[in-house]
Design a protein around this motif. Structure first.
Motif, PDB file in Angstrom:
ATOM      1  N   GLU A 127      43.895  48.765  55.122  1.00  0.00           N
ATOM      2  CA  GLU A 127      44.516  47.442  55.177  1.00  0.00           C
ATOM      3  C   GLU A 127      43.551  46.398  55.729  1.00  0.00           C
ATOM      4  N   THR A 128      42.744  46.793  56.708  1.00  0.00           N
ATOM      5  CA  THR A 128      41.752  45.859  57.256  1.00  0.00           C
ATOM      6  C   THR A 128      40.703  45.523  56.205  1.00  0.00           C
ATOM      7  N   ARG A 129      40.229  46.521  55.470  1.00  0.00           N
ATOM      8  CA  ARG A 129      39.257  46.265  54.409  1.00  0.00           C
ATOM      9  C   ARG A 129      39.841  45.339  53.341  1.00  0.00           C
ATOM     10  N   MET A 130      41.124  45.520  53.051  1.00  0.00           N
ATOM     11  CA  MET A 130      41.779  44.674  52.054  1.00  0.00           C
ATOM     12  C   MET A 130      41.797  43.216  52.508  1.00  0.00           C
ATOM     13  N   TRP A 131      42.213  42.965  53.746  1.00  0.00           N
ATOM     14  CA  TRP A 131      42.242  41.599  54.269  1.00  0.00           C
ATOM     15  C   TRP A 131      40.833  41.005  54.318  1.00  0.00           C
ATOM     16  N   ALA A 132      39.870  41.797  54.773  1.00  0.00           N
ATOM     17  CA  ALA A 132      38.503  41.294  54.902  1.00  0.00           C
ATOM     18  C   ALA A 132      37.941  40.895  53.538  1.00  0.00           C
ATOM     19  N   ALA A 133      38.193  41.708  52.504  1.00  0.00           N
ATOM     20  CA  ALA A 133      37.700  41.385  51.164  1.00  0.00           C
ATOM     21  C   ALA A 133      38.337  40.110  50.638  1.00  0.00           C
ATOM     22  N   TRP A 134      39.641  39.971  50.842  1.00  0.00           N
ATOM     23  CA  TRP A 134      40.334  38.772  50.363  1.00  0.00           C
ATOM     24  C   TRP A 134      39.829  37.520  51.076  1.00  0.00           C
ATOM     25  N   LEU A 140      45.023  39.975  45.005  1.00  0.00           N
ATOM     26  CA  LEU A 140      44.960  41.428  44.878  1.00  0.00           C
ATOM     27  C   LEU A 140      45.477  41.829  43.508  1.00  0.00           C
ATOM     28  N   THR A 141      44.838  42.830  42.910  1.00  0.00           N
ATOM     29  CA  THR A 141      45.259  43.295  41.601  1.00  0.00           C
ATOM     30  C   THR A 141      45.080  44.803  41.521  1.00  0.00           C
ATOM     31  N   GLY A 142      45.469  45.395  40.394  1.00  0.00           N
ATOM     32  CA  GLY A 142      45.260  46.805  40.143  1.00  0.00           C
ATOM     33  C   GLY A 142      45.848  47.712  41.210  1.00  0.00           C
ATOM     34  N   ILE A 168      38.478  47.672  46.928  1.00  0.00           N
ATOM     35  CA  ILE A 168      39.471  46.596  46.974  1.00  0.00           C
ATOM     36  C   ILE A 168      39.345  45.802  45.674  1.00  0.00           C
ATOM     37  N   GLN A 169      40.394  45.777  44.885  1.00  0.00           N
ATOM     38  CA  GLN A 169      40.367  45.138  43.577  1.00  0.00           C
ATOM     39  C   GLN A 169      40.955  43.737  43.677  1.00  0.00           C
ATOM     40  N   LEU A 170      40.142  42.759  43.297  1.00  0.00           N
ATOM     41  CA  LEU A 170      40.542  41.353  43.399  1.00  0.00           C
ATOM     42  C   LEU A 170      40.393  40.664  42.049  1.00  0.00           C
ATOM     43  N   ALA A 171      41.324  39.762  41.761  1.00  0.00           N
ATOM     44  CA  ALA A 171      41.278  38.941  40.550  1.00  0.00           C
ATOM     45  C   ALA A 171      40.857  37.530  40.925  1.00  0.00           C
ATOM     46  N   LEU A 172      39.980  36.961  40.102  1.00  0.00           N
ATOM     47  CA  LEU A 172      39.481  35.601  40.314  1.00  0.00           C
ATOM     48  C   LEU A 172      39.846  34.719  39.128  1.00  0.00           C
ATOM     49  N   ILE A 189      35.697  43.075  41.266  1.00  0.00           N
ATOM     50  CA  ILE A 189      36.168  41.749  40.870  1.00  0.00           C
ATOM     51  C   ILE A 189      36.471  41.723  39.372  1.00  0.00           C
ATOM     52  N   SER A 190      37.626  41.169  39.007  1.00  0.00           N
ATOM     53  CA  SER A 190      37.931  40.863  37.605  1.00  0.00           C
ATOM     54  C   SER A 190      38.270  39.384  37.517  1.00  0.00           C
ATOM     55  N   ARG A 191      38.055  38.789  36.338  1.00  0.00           N
ATOM     56  CA  ARG A 191      38.276  37.354  36.180  1.00  0.00           C
ATOM     57  C   ARG A 191      39.310  37.117  35.088  1.00  0.00           C
TER      58      ARG A 191
END
Length: 336
Positions: A65-72, A81-83, A101-105, A119-121
Motif C-alpha cells: 500500500e505504501t508503494r502504491m501511494w508513493a508511485a501515485w 490506478l489501473t489493472g 504498481i500499474q498507473l494510467a496516464l 505506465i499505460s496511456r
C-alpha cells in the motif's frame, strides 16, 4: 493548527497516515517542512526517499500500500490506478502476480520511468475514472477488463472475469456494457465470449470449458447452471444439472477443494443429490484435455436416465459416434 509532541502539524501526521506513510515534497512544503529538514531526516534515517520528490516516514521495506501511494504521488494527481493494482485496491480476490504498481496516464502526458511502476496511456482517461476514490482509480469494471485483456492465457482471462462475477463484485451485463465503450481493447472478441457464457450462469473456467467443449460441441441437452437446491444440510448450488433426467455434473478445480471443509461440503452436496434420486458425475481439469471422454460419460448417464437423443462427434477423431446410439436396443459406443 494542532501540533503533535514533536512539533509537527497534526494535519500532516494524519495525511501521512491516510497515505500509508508516503508523502510528497510539495505536501511537506505545504506544511512548512523545508528541503533542508527533509535532507536532515533522510540522513538521520527518520524518513527515506522512494522516488524523486516522494518520501515515506519510516525506514525499511515498503508494504504494497505504501508503494502504491508513493508511485501515485510521484507520477502526479492526473494519474490513476489501473489493472491489478486497482483490483487489489478495490479488494477483489484473485491470483494477482504482477507486483508492479500499474498507473494510467492521459495520452498527452509523459513521465520518467520509475522502478516498480508500469505506465499505460489513454486518450480519454477521464471517462474511465471512478468519481470519488483517492487515489484516483479507473472504475472496477474497467480494471477487470484491462487485467483480463493483458493475460496471455484464455484460462487466465476467464478466471479474472468469472471470479469477479462469482464474488458478486460486478455482473456480466455491467462488464459487457463497459466493453462496448472499449473499442481498442485487445482481445475484445474473446472477452465478449467469456462474458456471454457468464451471462448464462457460468461461474468458472471449468464451467466454461464444459459448456463449450463438452455440452455444445457434442450436442448434449442444454443444462441449468448454478442450480439452487434446498437440502436437509441447507442450500446448495449444483454446477450443472439436467433436471429432466436427474443428472448432476459437478466441476471441481484444484483450488478451494483441498481442505477438509470443502471436501465435506462437496460430499454433503453430492449425497443430497443422491438421496433425492439424482445421479452425480464429477470432473476436474481433465475435461479440458479430454472433453470427448467427458461427453461420452455424460451422454451415457443421460441415456441411462431416459435421454433419447444422440451425442454428435466434435471432430473426425472424436471418441463419440452416433449411429448405434440407442438404436435397435444397442447403446452408443466410444469410437476407439
Amino acid at each position: 493548527m494542532g501540533r503533535t509532541t514533536d512539533g509537527e502539524v497534526a494535519e500532516f501526521v494524519e495525511l501521512r497516515r491516510r497515505q500509508a506513510g508516503a508523502f510528497s515534497r510539495a505536501q511537506a512544503k505545504a506544511h512548512r517542512i523545508t528541503d533542508k529538514v527533509l535532507q536532515r531526516r533522510c540522513r538521520a534515517r527518520q524518513i527515506q526517499r522512494v522516488h524523486s520528490g516522494v518520501y515515506v516516514d519510516f525506514t525499511g521495506p515498503l508494504p504494497w500500500e505504501t508503494r502504491m501511494w508513493a508511485a501515485w504521488l510521484a507520477c502526479g494527481p492526473e494519474t490513476a490506478l489501473t489493472g491489478e493494482t486497482a483490483l487489489r485496491r478495490y479488494g477483489v480476490t484473485g491470483d494477482w502476480r504482477d507486483d508492479r504498481i500499474q498507473l494510467a496516464l492521459p495520452h498527452s502526458r509523459r513521465v520518467d520511468p520509475r522502478p516498480g511502476v508500469a505506465i499505460s496511456r489513454h486518450r480519454d482517461l477521464a471517462s474511465l475514472l471512478h468519481g470519488s476514490r483517492e487515489p484516483r482509480m479507473v472504475r472496477l469494471d474497467v480494471a477487470l477488463l484491462v487485467t483480463a485483456s493483458a493475460d496471455p492465457d484464455v484460462a487466465g482471462r476467464a478466471a479474472v472475469l468469472l471470479d469477479a462475477c462469482r464474488q458478486r463484485r460486478t455482473t456480466p451485463a455491467r462488464l459487457l456494457a463497459e466493453l462496448d465503450s472499449f473499442t481498442q481493447l485487445p482481445g475484445r472478441r474473446m472477452l465478449r465470449q467469456i462474458l456471454g457464457d457468464a451471462a448464462e450462469g457460468v461461474h468458472s473456467f471449468l464451467e466454461q470449458a464444459y459448456l463449450r467443449r463438452v455440452e455444445r460441441a457434442h450436442g448434449l441437452p442444454k443444462a441449468g447452471r448454478q442450480v439452487r437446491a434446498s437440502t436437509t444440510a441447507g442450500v446448495v448450488y449444483r454446477d450443472v444439472e439436467y433436471p429432466s433426467y436427474g443428472v448432476v455434473v459437478e466441476l471441481d478445480g484444484q483450488a478451494g477443494h483441498a481442505d477438509s471443509i470443502s471436501r465435506w461440503r462437496d460430499m454433503t452436496r453430492d449425497n443430497a443429490a443422491a438421496t433425492s434420486g439424482k445421479l452425480t458425475l464429477r470432473f476436474g481439469y481433465q475435461l479440458v484435455s479430454q472433453p470427448c471422454e467427458t461427453a461420452f460419460q455424460v451422454a451415457a448417464a443421460l441415456h441411462y436416465r431416459g435421454w433419447r437423443g444422440s451425442p454428435r462427434p466434435c471432430s473426425p477423431t472424436c471418441l463419440v459416434v452416433t449411429p448405434s446410439f440407442h438404436r435397435g436396443g444397442e447403446d452408443f459406443i466410444p469410437n476407439r
